[in-house]
Structure formats: structure tokens, C-alpha cells
Design a protein around this motif. Sequence first.
Motif, PDB file in Angstrom:
ATOM      1  N   GLU A  22     -40.878  -6.171   2.976  1.00  0.00           N
ATOM      2  CA  GLU A  22     -40.532  -7.263   2.061  1.00  0.00           C
ATOM      3  C   GLU A  22     -39.639  -8.309   2.724  1.00  0.00           C
ATOM      4  N   ASP A  23     -39.310  -8.082   4.016  1.00  0.00           N
ATOM      5  CA  ASP A  23     -38.412  -8.976   4.749  1.00  0.00           C
ATOM      6  C   ASP A  23     -37.114  -9.194   3.975  1.00  0.00           C
ATOM      7  N   MET A  24     -36.567  -8.104   3.475  1.00  0.00           N
ATOM      8  CA  MET A  24     -35.361  -8.158   2.649  1.00  0.00           C
ATOM      9  C   MET A  24     -34.157  -8.555   3.497  1.00  0.00           C
ATOM     10  N   PRO A  25     -33.421  -9.595   3.112  1.00  0.00           N
ATOM     11  CA  PRO A  25     -32.218  -9.966   3.878  1.00  0.00           C
ATOM     12  C   PRO A  25     -31.123  -8.936   3.657  1.00  0.00           C
ATOM     13  N   PRO A  26     -30.330  -8.637   4.668  1.00  0.00           N
ATOM     14  CA  PRO A  26     -29.255  -7.646   4.510  1.00  0.00           C
ATOM     15  C   PRO A  26     -28.310  -7.981   3.371  1.00  0.00           C
ATOM     16  N   GLU A  27     -28.100  -9.296   3.136  1.00  0.00           N
ATOM     17  CA  GLU A  27     -27.176  -9.718   2.090  1.00  0.00           C
ATOM     18  C   GLU A  27     -27.613  -9.227   0.713  1.00  0.00           C
ATOM     19  N   ALA A  28     -28.923  -9.018   0.533  1.00  0.00           N
ATOM     20  CA  ALA A  28     -29.433  -8.598  -0.772  1.00  0.00           C
ATOM     21  C   ALA A  28     -29.009  -7.175  -1.113  1.00  0.00           C
ATOM     22  N   LEU A  29     -28.565  -6.416  -0.110  1.00  0.00           N
ATOM     23  CA  LEU A  29     -28.147  -5.040  -0.351  1.00  0.00           C
ATOM     24  C   LEU A  29     -26.658  -4.930  -0.632  1.00  0.00           C
ATOM     25  N   ARG A  30     -25.935  -6.032  -0.433  1.00  0.00           N
ATOM     26  CA  ARG A  30     -24.491  -5.983  -0.609  1.00  0.00           C
ATOM     27  C   ARG A  30     -24.116  -6.090  -2.074  1.00  0.00           C
ATOM     28  N   SER A  31     -22.976  -5.457  -2.393  1.00  0.00           N
ATOM     29  CA  SER A  31     -22.445  -5.549  -3.739  1.00  0.00           C
ATOM     30  C   SER A  31     -20.965  -5.212  -3.682  1.00  0.00           C
ATOM     31  N   ASP A  32     -20.218  -5.759  -4.596  1.00  0.00           N
ATOM     32  CA  ASP A  32     -18.802  -5.418  -4.651  1.00  0.00           C
ATOM     33  C   ASP A  32     -18.604  -3.957  -5.033  1.00  0.00           C
ATOM     34  N   ASP A  33     -19.561  -3.406  -5.748  1.00  0.00           N
ATOM     35  CA  ASP A  33     -19.479  -1.997  -6.148  1.00  0.00           C
ATOM     36  C   ASP A  33     -20.861  -1.384  -6.026  1.00  0.00           C
ATOM     37  N   THR A  34     -21.247  -1.025  -4.803  1.00  0.00           N
ATOM     38  CA  THR A  34     -22.598  -0.533  -4.541  1.00  0.00           C
ATOM     39  C   THR A  34     -22.894   0.739  -5.315  1.00  0.00           C
ATOM     40  N   LYS A  35     -21.840   1.533  -5.632  1.00  0.00           N
ATOM     41  CA  LYS A  35     -22.071   2.773  -6.358  1.00  0.00           C
ATOM     42  C   LYS A  35     -22.577   2.521  -7.773  1.00  0.00           C
ATOM     43  N   SER A  36     -22.330   1.352  -8.282  1.00  0.00           N
ATOM     44  CA  SER A  36     -22.572   1.127  -9.700  1.00  0.00           C
ATOM     45  C   SER A  36     -23.790   0.273  -9.995  1.00  0.00           C
ATOM     46  N   VAL A  37     -24.561  -0.085  -9.007  1.00  0.00           N
ATOM     47  CA  VAL A  37     -25.737  -0.910  -9.261  1.00  0.00           C
ATOM     48  C   VAL A  37     -26.961  -0.263  -8.636  1.00  0.00           C
ATOM     49  N   LEU A  38     -28.121  -0.636  -9.176  1.00  0.00           N
ATOM     50  CA  LEU A  38     -29.371  -0.146  -8.615  1.00  0.00           C
ATOM     51  C   LEU A  38     -29.744  -1.004  -7.416  1.00  0.00           C
ATOM     52  N   PRO A  39     -29.981  -0.403  -6.267  1.00  0.00           N
ATOM     53  CA  PRO A  39     -30.350  -1.191  -5.086  1.00  0.00           C
ATOM     54  C   PRO A  39     -31.769  -1.725  -5.222  1.00  0.00           C
ATOM     55  N   PRO A  40     -32.123  -2.743  -4.456  1.00  0.00           N
ATOM     56  CA  PRO A  40     -33.505  -3.243  -4.480  1.00  0.00           C
ATOM     57  C   PRO A  40     -34.484  -2.126  -4.111  1.00  0.00           C
ATOM     58  N   LEU A  41     -35.625  -2.111  -4.797  1.00  0.00           N
ATOM     59  CA  LEU A  41     -36.679  -1.119  -4.510  1.00  0.00           C
ATOM     60  C   LEU A  41     -36.156   0.309  -4.624  1.00  0.00           C
ATOM     61  N   TYR A  42     -35.293   0.515  -5.624  1.00  0.00           N
ATOM     62  CA  TYR A  42     -34.619   1.812  -5.766  1.00  0.00           C
ATOM     63  C   TYR A  42     -35.575   2.972  -6.014  1.00  0.00           C
ATOM     64  N   GLY A  43     -36.805   2.671  -6.422  1.00  0.00           N
ATOM     65  CA  GLY A  43     -37.768   3.738  -6.688  1.00  0.00           C
ATOM     66  C   GLY A  43     -38.100   4.583  -5.469  1.00  0.00           C
ATOM     67  N   ALA A  44     -37.803   4.066  -4.274  1.00  0.00           N
ATOM     68  CA  ALA A  44     -38.016   4.864  -3.061  1.00  0.00           C
ATOM     69  C   ALA A  44     -36.895   5.869  -2.854  1.00  0.00           C
ATOM     70  N   LEU A  45     -35.724   5.617  -3.475  1.00  0.00           N
ATOM     71  CA  LEU A  45     -34.559   6.471  -3.271  1.00  0.00           C
ATOM     72  C   LEU A  45     -34.315   7.431  -4.431  1.00  0.00           C
ATOM     73  N   LEU A  46     -34.528   6.956  -5.636  1.00  0.00           N
ATOM     74  CA  LEU A  46     -34.249   7.752  -6.833  1.00  0.00           C
ATOM     75  C   LEU A  46     -35.560   8.273  -7.403  1.00  0.00           C
ATOM     76  N   LYS A  47     -35.597   9.570  -7.724  1.00  0.00           N
ATOM     77  CA  LYS A  47     -36.863  10.205  -8.061  1.00  0.00           C
ATOM     78  C   LYS A  47     -36.930  10.776  -9.473  1.00  0.00           C
ATOM     79  N   ASN A  48     -35.957  10.463 -10.311  1.00  0.00           N
ATOM     80  CA  ASN A  48     -36.066  10.900 -11.710  1.00  0.00           C
ATOM     81  C   ASN A  48     -35.304   9.944 -12.610  1.00  0.00           C
TER      82      ASN A  48
END
Length: 284
Positions: free
Chosen positions: A239-265
Motif C-alpha cells: 500500500e506504500d504506507m508512509p511511516p508517519e501513518a503508523l505514528r500516534s501519541d498513544d499507539t496502545k489505544s488506537v487501531l493501526p492501519p490494516l489491523y486485520g493482519a495483526l488482530l484475529k478476533n
Amino acid sequence: MDDLRFEGTDSYVATEDLIVAVNAAARLRRPLLIKGEPGTGKTVLAREVAESFGRPLIEWHVKSTTKAQQGLYEYDAVARLRDSQLGDPKVHDITNYIKPGKLWEAFTASKAPVLLIDEIDKADIEFPNDLLLELARMEFHVYETGETIRARHRPIVLITSNNEKELPDAFLRRCFFHYIRFPDAETMARIVEVHFPGIRQRLVREALAVFYQLREVPGLKKKPSTSELLDWLKLLVAEDMPPEALRSDDTKSVLPPLYGALLKNEQDVALLQRLAFLARREGG
């Protein structure tokens, strides 16, 4: 086998303690019992050991219904009875109804193979004990034919477990044990480089930060594993995702882009959405 030494392969990043464990088990001529959470490369290890030693690989994937006898052989008495009723002449040769199992295949191989007994803890608790004698003596008896199947060449045996249930002490005593710890960020970066040579390092750094923070979220039902990280990175690159798109002030509390590859339920997705909502409310 004394001249063989596992050093890892170009496609498998092996830590020093894992290399020591593989070589120690080979030297002691004992099965290597590998434990670790799913996604830490236990099954892949057997394939890499076979490649490194130049040996054929025989895989026995254990299920909840698997019995130890199936690894030796199976006798199809029903088929023989049916054929006798039909007058089939092959009923006079009982070997027509004996199906060799994976241990039989390993014992009769022309070259010492690597035998993988995968996810042994899925089977009944008696399953490991039922294999003790055969793995120790490297032979078993076929009662229907009266023959004894002996190992032509002693196989290198790797056994994996996801710790779903405790294994019997008698079985554990016969094995050399190694627990594969989940890779740290530095080791994981090396694994990523093996799978994606030349990948953008800024993207990897941001992705690893998100990945490890996700794994630390309290209450996750299934933590993302190495294979899921690799799938996620493959999508981010596609998807040519820019690194900046993964940043967040609180990464623990948000769903990352394309999270369906990481979370399975759905429970884990709902948990992160709830954390995101609470974070927004507290921030507002």
C-alpha cells in the motif's frame, strides 16, 4: 551425526541459544523438544535443520484425534473383511492392509531424515508416553506380520509444543528441551530483513514500535505473532504506507492501519476500540 552442526540458514534467523540446543540434541541423539508461543518459528525450524544438514524432512502434524499407533502403522481390518467377502485374492497378503506411519517412514528412509512431530500437546495426554519406547529403541513390532521395523539410520527428531497441556515427566526426561523466547526488537528487525531485503528502515522502526506496543496491551486474547507482523508489513509495503501513518501519541489505544493482519478476533478489536474511546474522552 557427530560431524553435523547447525548454524542457522540464510532464510532463518536462529539465536545462539537455539543453535546450541539443536546441536546438543543431535550430539546426545535425543529428541529436541521445542516450546514457545505460536508464531515463534518452531515448525519452520525443522525445515531449516533439514536443509542445513542436507536431510529429507518427514512431518507428522498431530491433531486432537491423533493416536501414537498411527505414527507406527495402521491395519485396515474393515477393508480386508470387505475384500474377503468379495473374494478379492489380495486378502491373502495382509501387508496390503497395513499403512506405514511417519515413524515407519523415518525408520526405513535410505538417508537419516529429520522427523518433525508437530504440536504434540494437541493429542491425548497418553500420546507422548505411547511413543517413549519406539523413540528410545528406534524400532517397533508389527504384530500382524510378525516383523520388526528398525531404524536404518537414526533420524533427528524435533518435537514442538504450544504448551496447551503439560507433557509427562517420563517423556520430558528423554528429550533435550529448549524454549524459544519471543524475539526482541533487534532480532525481529533481522527477521524482517530476511523476508523483505531492502525494506525501508523507517517503516520497519515505526511498525515494530506499534507491533510491540500492541503485544503489551493488557487483556489481549491473542497477541500478534511474527507471522502476523510479516503479513502486516507485506500489506504496508504493497500500500506504500508512509511511516508517519503508523505514528500516534498513544499507539496502545488506537487501531493501526490494516489491523486485520495483526488482530484475529473481535474481542481484541473491541478492546482497542474501547481504549481509543477512553483515550479520546480523557484527552478531550
